[in-house]
Design a protein around this motif. Structure first.
Motif, PDB file in Angstrom:
ATOM      1  N   ARG A 187      -1.145   3.780   5.338  1.00  0.00           N
ATOM      2  CA  ARG A 187      -1.954   4.589   4.401  1.00  0.00           C
ATOM      3  C   ARG A 187      -2.004   6.024   4.913  1.00  0.00           C
ATOM      4  O   ARG A 187      -2.511   6.280   6.005  1.00  0.00           O
ATOM      5  CB  ARG A 187      -3.371   4.022   4.272  1.00  0.00           C
ATOM      6  N   SER A 239       0.810  -1.230   0.000  1.00  0.00           N
ATOM      7  CA  SER A 239       0.000   0.000   0.000  1.00  0.00           C
ATOM      8  C   SER A 239       0.837   1.272   0.000  1.00  0.00           C
ATOM      9  O   SER A 239       0.285   2.372   0.039  1.00  0.00           O
ATOM     10  CB  SER A 239      -0.958   0.038   1.207  1.00  0.00           C
ATOM     11  N   TRP A 240       2.160   1.164  -0.023  1.00  0.00           N
ATOM     12  CA  TRP A 240       3.020   2.345   0.059  1.00  0.00           C
ATOM     13  C   TRP A 240       3.070   3.056  -1.294  1.00  0.00           C
ATOM     14  O   TRP A 240       3.134   2.425  -2.339  1.00  0.00           O
ATOM     15  CB  TRP A 240       4.425   1.942   0.472  1.00  0.00           C
ATOM     16  N   ASP A 273       0.929  -2.059   5.617  1.00  0.00           N
ATOM     17  CA  ASP A 273      -0.326  -1.447   5.160  1.00  0.00           C
ATOM     18  C   ASP A 273      -0.473  -0.012   5.663  1.00  0.00           C
ATOM     19  O   ASP A 273      -1.542   0.386   6.151  1.00  0.00           O
ATOM     20  CB  ASP A 273      -1.533  -2.289   5.597  1.00  0.00           C
ATOM     21  N   CYS A 317      -0.634   8.496  10.228  1.00  0.00           N
ATOM     22  CA  CYS A 317      -1.174   7.679   9.145  1.00  0.00           C
ATOM     23  C   CYS A 317      -1.777   6.388   9.699  1.00  0.00           C
ATOM     24  O   CYS A 317      -1.401   5.930  10.774  1.00  0.00           O
ATOM     25  CB  CYS A 317      -0.071   7.328   8.150  1.00  0.00           C
ATOM     26  N   HIS A 359      -2.259   2.403   9.876  1.00  0.00           N
ATOM     27  CA  HIS A 359      -1.381   1.253   9.646  1.00  0.00           C
ATOM     28  C   HIS A 359      -1.847   0.095  10.504  1.00  0.00           C
ATOM     29  O   HIS A 359      -2.665   0.260  11.418  1.00  0.00           O
ATOM     30  CB  HIS A 359       0.077   1.591   9.966  1.00  0.00           C
ATOM     31  N   GLU A 405       2.709   8.484   1.039  1.00  0.00           N
ATOM     32  CA  GLU A 405       3.479   8.032   2.195  1.00  0.00           C
ATOM     33  C   GLU A 405       4.914   8.576   2.124  1.00  0.00           C
ATOM     34  O   GLU A 405       5.480   9.016   3.134  1.00  0.00           O
ATOM     35  CB  GLU A 405       3.490   6.503   2.260  1.00  0.00           C
TER      36      GLU A 405
END
Length: 353
Positions: free
Chosen positions: A320, A280-281, A318, A331, A333, A285
């Motif tokens: 985001r 998801s990076w 994960d 964020c 995670h 990010e």
């Protein structure tokens, strides 16, 4: 617009007949009266988003399950293992007044948006033999000038204190659920909110004045000062001092590049450096990492993997970000240390400065 709904409590017709089983349960805790909150809809069990979740909502869950008084409104991620990805988040923005008999009677949104399992709500009740005690409050309302956590193991956990008119005061528990804790943790530059406890142990109770105003936070505010507050009705004592625990602020470094602004991303947690999985990076990010490190803007790297694999723990997966966050703490995670990666998937970041 999210659909608002209220369900009618099933009527218990008298002794000797079985009442409708609770449509809520607590999972992953040390006993049936503590854990991640799950609700049943159409024969399926799912979780509850912690947006709007506070001690009044926990009190209703405790009552529905036949447990005692509400003790805390922790994050559901405290209770492992985490909910499976294929399990739905069924409701969010729960708004109970604390007097309902079931969670289904509370106002809530059935359509869930922008909420994943990293925001699952939790609940902690006293043992089933305990009696539900009324919440203690007193009429007063102030706007704090600043806020801090005291008496804890570090600056990101402790007794909530606010300063008003150059005087520090402890804070009454009224309104201090996970949404208010989220705002406070963000304001202090700490990580995610883990727990908001409505009663301090005697060893860490405060002294002196008490800030007696009921907080009303959605969890989206930038600071506690942006939340609304209202008058209280009864008395608070230091037994009702609020305790909040946040994750420690994330320390970052980039390793293996040409300087401090490029390399494999590593984060500091539990006194150990570890890597971040690239699931998801993306550019948003990268943007947050470069901003937090004071390294300008992200550059598109020919290969994220050119900085090589790390060793040891993989701390985050994960992740985001929206790109507007000031630090990686803010964020979304997975819970720390939960991942499905190996070091060939370690994140690399290249910044402009």
């Amino acid at each position: 617009m999210a659909l608002r709904f209220t369900l009618v409590l099933a009527i218990f017709t008298g002794p000797g007949l079985s009442e409708t089983p609770p449509r809520v349960r607590l999972v992953g805790g040390p006993h049936r009266c503590e854990g991640r909150v799950e609700v049943e809809r159409n024969g399926q069990w799912g979780t509850v988003c912690d947006d709007g979740w506070d001690l009044e909502d926990v009190a209703v869950v405790c009552r529905e399950l036949g447990c005692g008084a509400a003790k805390t409104s922790p994050s559901g991620t405290v209770y492992g293992p985490l909910a499976e990805n294929n399990q739905n988040v069924l409701i969010q923005n729960v708004k109970c007044n604390g007097m309902e008999n079931t969670l289904a009677q509370c106002e809530q949104d059935e359509d869930v948006y922008g909420c994943g399992h990293e925001e699952d709500a939790g609940a902690s009740c006293e043992n089933p033999e305990s009696s539900l005690a009324p919440e203690s409050e007193i009429p007063f309302s102030l706007v704090p000038e600043s806020v801090r956590l005291s008496g804890g193991p570090g600056r990101c956990a402790g007794r909530v204190e606010v300063r008003h008119a150059s005087r520090w005061s402890t804070v009454c528990k009224a309104g201090w659920g996970l949404p208010a804790a989220k705002v406070l943790c963000r304001q202090l530059g700490c990580g995610r909110a883990l727990m908001a406890v409505g009663q301090c142990s005697s060893s860490v109770e405060g002294r002196g004045s008490i800030w007696m105003s009921k907080m009303k936070c959605s969890g989206k505010e930038a600071t506690i000062q942006d939340c609304t507050s209202g008058p209280l009705k009864d008395n608070c004592t230091h037994y009702d001092d609020t305790w909040v625990e946040c994750e420690d602020a994330i320390q970052l470094k980039l390793v293996g590049g040409d300087g401090i602004c490029s390399g494999r991303l590593e984060v500091w947690h539990k006194k150990k450096w570890g890597t971040v999985c690239d699931d998801s990076w993306g550019a948003k990010e990268d943007q947050v990492v470069c901003k937090q490190l004071g390294c300008g803007k992200p550059l598109i790297s020919p290969s994220r993997k050119r900085y090589g694999p790390g060793v040891g723990r993989i701390w985050l997966d994960d992740v985001r970000c929206s790109g507007k966050e000031q630090s990686l703490d803010q964020c979304k995670h997975r819970f720390w240390g939960y991942h499905d990666c190996d070091h060939t998937e370690d994140v690399g970041v290249t910044c402009s400065e």
